[in-house]
Design an enzyme around this catalytic site. Structure first.
Site, mmCIF file in Angstrom:
data_model
loop_
_atom_site.group_PDB
_atom_site.id
_atom_site.type_symbol
_atom_site.label_atom_id
_atom_site.label_comp_id
_atom_site.label_asym_id
_atom_site.label_seq_id
_atom_site.Cartn_x
_atom_site.Cartn_y
_atom_site.Cartn_z
ATOM 1 N N SER A 119 0.823 -1.203 0.000
ATOM 2 C CA SER A 119 0.000 0.000 0.000
ATOM 3 C C SER A 119 0.859 1.256 0.000
ATOM 4 C CB SER A 119 -0.925 -0.003 1.207
ATOM 5 O OG SER A 119 -0.176 -0.160 2.377
ATOM 6 N N HIS A 140 -1.813 -2.441 -6.602
ATOM 7 C CA HIS A 140 -2.401 -2.096 -5.304
ATOM 8 C C HIS A 140 -3.920 -2.164 -5.377
ATOM 9 C CE1 HIS A 140 -3.046 1.092 -1.962
ATOM 10 N NE2 HIS A 140 -3.129 -0.123 -1.467
ATOM 11 N N GLU A 152 -4.342 0.383 -8.383
ATOM 12 C CA GLU A 152 -3.249 1.294 -8.741
ATOM 13 C C GLU A 152 -2.135 0.423 -9.310
ATOM 14 O OE1 GLU A 152 -2.582 5.135 -5.999
ATOM 15 O OE2 GLU A 152 -2.583 3.303 -4.834
ATOM 16 N N ASN A 190 -3.020 6.393 -0.988
ATOM 17 C CA ASN A 190 -2.723 6.620 0.430
ATOM 18 C C ASN A 190 -2.072 7.963 0.716
ATOM 19 O OD1 ASN A 190 -3.912 4.461 1.744
ATOM 20 N ND2 ASN A 190 -2.330 3.084 0.957
HETATM 21 N N1 CAA Z 1 -16.037 -8.648 0.863
HETATM 22 C C1 CAA Z 1 -16.823 -8.783 -0.226
HETATM 23 N N2 CAA Z 1 -17.960 -8.077 -0.416
HETATM 24 C C2 CAA Z 1 -18.311 -7.222 0.555
HETATM 25 C C3 CAA Z 1 -17.559 -7.050 1.723
HETATM 26 C C4 CAA Z 1 -16.386 -7.814 1.860
HETATM 27 N N3 CAA Z 1 -15.582 -7.696 2.922
HETATM 28 N N4 CAA Z 1 -18.174 -6.125 2.497
HETATM 29 C C5 CAA Z 1 -19.283 -5.734 1.832
HETATM 30 N N5 CAA Z 1 -19.361 -6.400 0.656
HETATM 31 C C6 CAA Z 1 -20.380 -6.221 -0.376
HETATM 32 C C7 CAA Z 1 -21.725 -6.641 0.122
HETATM 33 O O1 CAA Z 1 -21.939 -8.022 -0.073
HETATM 34 C C8 CAA Z 1 -22.662 -5.787 -0.732
HETATM 35 O O2 CAA Z 1 -22.790 -6.379 -2.026
HETATM 36 P P1 CAA Z 1 -24.157 -6.206 -2.895
HETATM 37 O O3 CAA Z 1 -24.277 -4.745 -3.204
HETATM 38 O O4 CAA Z 1 -23.917 -7.052 -4.093
HETATM 39 O O5 CAA Z 1 -25.275 -6.686 -2.006
HETATM 40 C C9 CAA Z 1 -21.877 -4.485 -0.942
HETATM 41 O O6 CAA Z 1 -20.486 -4.824 -0.683
HETATM 42 C C10 CAA Z 1 -22.319 -3.415 0.016
HETATM 43 O O7 CAA Z 1 -22.166 -3.924 1.336
HETATM 44 P P2 CAA Z 1 -23.155 -3.658 2.550
HETATM 45 O O8 CAA Z 1 -24.524 -3.337 2.018
HETATM 46 O O9 CAA Z 1 -23.007 -4.765 3.548
HETATM 47 O O10 CAA Z 1 -22.544 -2.414 3.292
HETATM 48 P P3 CAA Z 1 -22.190 -0.985 2.753
HETATM 49 O O11 CAA Z 1 -23.164 -0.500 1.751
HETATM 50 O O12 CAA Z 1 -21.967 -0.217 3.988
HETATM 51 O O13 CAA Z 1 -20.787 -1.169 2.006
HETATM 52 C C11 CAA Z 1 -18.451 -1.116 1.943
HETATM 53 C C12 CAA Z 1 -19.667 -1.692 2.636
HETATM 54 C C13 CAA Z 1 -18.404 -1.583 0.490
HETATM 55 C C14 CAA Z 1 -17.225 -1.640 2.681
HETATM 56 C C15 CAA Z 1 -18.575 0.452 1.982
HETATM 57 O O14 CAA Z 1 -18.815 0.890 3.285
HETATM 58 C C16 CAA Z 1 -17.354 1.159 1.448
HETATM 59 O O15 CAA Z 1 -17.192 1.321 0.243
HETATM 60 N N6 CAA Z 1 -16.492 1.632 2.369
HETATM 61 C C17 CAA Z 1 -15.257 2.316 2.010
HETATM 62 C C18 CAA Z 1 -14.220 1.293 1.691
HETATM 63 C C19 CAA Z 1 -12.906 1.915 1.302
HETATM 64 O O16 CAA Z 1 -12.720 3.118 1.312
HETATM 65 N N7 CAA Z 1 -11.964 1.058 0.961
HETATM 66 C C20 CAA Z 1 -10.626 1.475 0.651
HETATM 67 C C21 CAA Z 1 -9.811 1.341 1.888
HETATM 68 S S1 CAA Z 1 -8.173 1.878 1.601
HETATM 69 C C22 CAA Z 1 -7.417 0.548 0.976
HETATM 70 O O17 CAA Z 1 -7.895 -0.525 0.863
HETATM 71 C C23 CAA Z 1 -6.037 0.799 0.543
HETATM 72 C C24 CAA Z 1 -4.982 0.815 1.534
HETATM 73 O O18 CAA Z 1 -3.866 0.664 1.115
HETATM 74 C C25 CAA Z 1 -5.172 1.091 2.945
#
Ligand code: CAA
Length: 284
Positions: A119, A140, A152, A190
């Site tokens: 990351s 990434h 990325e 990031n």
């Molecule tokens: N794995 C697979 N699918 C998942 C999941 C997981 N861990 N968590 C949720 N989902 C799916 C659900 O099954 C659902 O699918 P459908 O639309 O097909 O039904 C969909 O995602 C939406 O989930 P929920 O309705 O349960 O919940 P939500 O609407 O609150 O979404 C979320 C959950 C997708 C995590 C959303 O909150 C989100 O986009 N959060 C931000 C995530 C983010 O910013 N990620 C980047 C982090 S930074 C990174 O990764 C890089 C780094 O280097 C640190």
């Protein structure tokens, strides 16, 4: 470059997500980790995700079985001798990563590409320990991998155009939108996301607003799906701190200094969702 068989090293949250989307795109995937227990945990989580897909109706049992049949557990890193590409998704630790890449360099066929899901660690530095720096690249993925469309694609200083194009196309085949990024601390994602999260922590630290209020402002005011503090817990506070340290170290600019409250939480073992306690409590 014809990529058909890949190995993912690291069966954690990111590694198992990458395995799932790779197998769903038709690739044969070897899943390697340091013990069968870790591999099994990764396979259980992939199974669970696919079962959820079947329950929700987006996936058939036949398709689920087909995806799972393309995933092979691999206890021996030596099995990388048959792959076209390795995607490393182990801990964010330079010593561990460079020693893994050195081993992979001796095991993998000369044609193989070595990719890191780091990351924020420099791809150029990882590439330099191998005898094939032109075939080392960053891929990434974002968490949760099956949901987030971005990859990325990070070029190290020596990454060849041919390797870049192969990885770019592969990301598209995996259903993702690749974005080309240069090898700079924090890349793009990031470098922008973590200072926002760090600033949210400073806002709480300075008593400007509560954890819930900060998250509500960003969710309702900026339409972020999660508030920055909820997102920090989701990513892992140790990971957030380590990325901030890399930014601070890499740019030597005080604007990237990690908030003391973040450091304190990590020292206390409050790592977010995975430890049951972060800015929020996950004890049920
Ligand atoms: N794995 C697979 N699918 C998942 C999941 C997981 N861990 N968590 C949720 N989902 C799916 C659900 O099954 C659902 O699918 P459908 O639309 O097909 O039904 C969909 O995602 C939406 O989930 P929920 O309705 O349960 O919940 P939500 O609407 O609150 O979404 C979320 C959950 C997708 C995590 C959303 O909150 C989100 O986009 N959060 C931000 C995530 C983010 O910013 N990620 C980047 C982090 S930074 C990174 O990764 C890089 C780094 O280097 C640190």
């Amino acid at each position: 470059m014809n990529i058909q068989t890949i190995m993912v090293v690291g069966a954690g949250q990111m590694g198992s997500g990458i395995v799932q989307v790779a197998a769903a795109s038709g690739l044969k995937v070897l899943l390697h980790d340091i013990s069968m227990a870790f591999i099994d945990k990764g396979l259980v989580s992939i199974n669970k995700q696919l079962a959820r897909g079947v329950e929700k109706g987006g996936l058939t049992e036949v398709r689920k079985a087909e995806i799972l049949s393309r995933i092979q557990p691999s206890e021996q890193l030596e099995q990388a001798e048959q792959v076209d590409l390795v995607i490393e998704a182990i801990s964010e630790n330079m010593v561990l990563k460079t020693s893994l890449f050195q081993r992979l360099d001796t095991i993998c066929p000369p044609r193989a590409i070595l990719a890191s899901n780091t990351s924020s660690l420099p791809i150029t530095e990882i590439a330099a320990v191998t005898g094939r720096p032109s075939q080392v690249i960053g891929m990434h993925f974002m968490n949760p991998v099956p949901v987030m469309p971005l990859v990325e694609v990070i070029r190290g200083l020596e990454t060849s155009q041919e390797v870049f194009e192969a990885v770019y196309k592969l990301s598209e085949r995996m259903g993702k939108t690749p974005v080309e990024v240069k090898d700079f601390p924090g890349f793009v994602s990031n470098r922008i996301l973590m200072p926002m999260i760090n600033e949210a922590i400073f806002t709480v630290y300075e008593g400007v607003a509560s954890v819930e209020s900060v998250d509500t402002v960003m969710k309702l005011g900026m339409k972020h799906p999660m508030g920055p503090l909820e997102l920090a817990d989701f990513i892992g506070l140790d990971t957030c701190l380590s990325i901030m340290e890399i930014l601070y170290e890499g740019f030597k600019d005080s604007k990237y200094r990690p908030c003391p409250l973040l450091r304190k939480y990590v020292k206390a073992g409050r790592l977010g969702r995975k430890s049951g306690q972060g800015f929020y409590s996950y004890h049920g």
